[in-house]
Enzyme design. Structure first.
Site, PDB file in Angstrom:
ATOM      1  CE  LYS A  99      -3.503   2.649   2.426  1.00 46.01           C
ATOM      2  NZ  LYS A  99      -4.205   2.903   3.702  1.00 46.01           N
ATOM      3  N   GLY A 160      -8.871   8.932   9.694  1.00 46.87           N
ATOM      4  CA  GLY A 160      -9.260   8.922  11.098  1.00 46.87           C
ATOM      5  C   GLY A 160     -10.365   9.876  11.493  1.00 46.87           C
ATOM      6  CB  ALA A 186      -8.769   7.520   4.572  1.00 46.19           C
ATOM      7  N   GLY A 187     -11.542   7.720   6.372  1.00 47.04           N
ATOM      8  CA  GLY A 187     -12.631   8.644   6.676  1.00 47.04           C
ATOM      9  C   GLY A 187     -14.003   8.023   6.851  1.00 47.04           C
ATOM     10  CG  ASN A 208      -6.805   0.988  11.035  1.00 44.14           C
ATOM     11  OD1 ASN A 208      -5.618   1.238  10.913  1.00 44.14           O
ATOM     12  ND2 ASN A 208      -7.231   0.347  12.111  1.00 44.14           N
ATOM     13  CB  THR A 209      -9.895   5.196  12.600  1.00 40.90           C
ATOM     14  OG1 THR A 209      -8.547   5.498  12.235  1.00 40.90           O
ATOM     15  CG2 THR A 209     -10.258   5.976  13.855  1.00 40.90           C
TER      16      THR A 209
END
Length: 262
Positions: A99, A160, A186-187, A208-209
């Site tokens: 990545k 995040g 992301a986001g 992830n987050t």
């Protein structure tokens, strides 16, 4: 929907997961298993390369027979740094999926488009299966595709933030023009955000987050998996196109008051 195939490998789940921020490696492994995820990203700086990667506390929790382990170049600020990290991942652990993540400003963590393209061109020529993390830029996405990346990974919102699909319009353009899978990364903060990305036409989402930082990461992983699966099933069922005007579900004739004079 068509099967999700990346670099010749078929994935049954359209949910990928990042491995950072979990309270423990054991909790991470439980969340990944609960989600049915078949690809995870790992920050190389979190892996102990002084030993066999299979003995690393994080990597050892992942079954390479079931899961594609993709080191990321998190922390790289230039193409040169990202290329060096990718080469280290290959030489130390035999990893050829990467990545590509280049974020020169640690405040907002937005990817550098110029350095990302430079690094991608080199790594593709060296045989890496490159998954570039980018701003939702349709022109850059096409340039990376032409360079030979196996996917493009536009961000929905800054890393995040859990803000959801803030870049919906640009992602829609990327999806419409892409000839490689589009992974929204992301986001995304809620399962509904992931479902919306799939309904928009994205091939996959990477979370992830939102999972790792939840009060119950395993429960949240399950919720994301269900949301992505529901969106996929809905598209497969052939949804009716949206209409600009109302369309009654019942006939607009034969009302009771029409029969009172009879």
């Amino acid at each position: 929907m068509n099967p999700l195939i990346i670099a010749g490998r078929t994935f049954h789940s359209r949910l990928f997961i990042g491995t950072g921020k979990f309270g423990s490696h054991a909790l991470m492994a439980q969340a990944i298993e609960a989600s049915g995820c078949e690809l995870v990203t790992v920050a190389l700086r979190r892996v102990d390369l002084d030993k066999n990667p299979e003995g690393d506390p994080l990597i050892s929790r992942l079954d390479p027979e079931k899961i594609v382990i993709v080191p990321n170049t998190s922390g790289a600020r230039t193409a040169e740094e990202a290329i060096r990290i990718a080469r280290l991942a290959r030489s130390a652990g035999g990893f050829d999926w990467i990545k590509l993540e280049l974020t020169p400003n640690l405040h907002h963590l937005l990817p550098d488009p110029i350095e990302t393209l430079k690094a991608a061109e080199v790594l593709v020529k060296e045989g890496f299966k490159v998954m570039p993390y980018i701003n939702a830029d349709p022109v850059l996405a096409k340039r990376l595709e032409e360079a030979g990346t196996v996917v493009v990974m536009p961000l929905a919102a800054p890393i995040g933030t859990n803000l959801g699909l803030r870049n919906r319009d640009m992602i829609e353009i990327i999806v419409a023009n892409a000839r490689v899978p589009v992974v929204v990364d992301a986001g995304l903060g809620m399962p509904s955000h992931a479902a919306a990305a799939i309904e928009l036409g994205a091939d996959c989402v990477l979370i992830n987050t939102a999972i790792a930082s939840a009060a119950d990461p395993v429960g949240m992983a399950k919720a994301f998996a269900k949301a992505v699966e529901a969106a996929e099933e809905g598209l497969t069922a052939g949804p009716r196109a949206a209409r600009p005007t109302a369309d009654a579900s019942s006939p607009l004739t034969g009302f009771l008051w029409e029969n009172k004079s009879r």
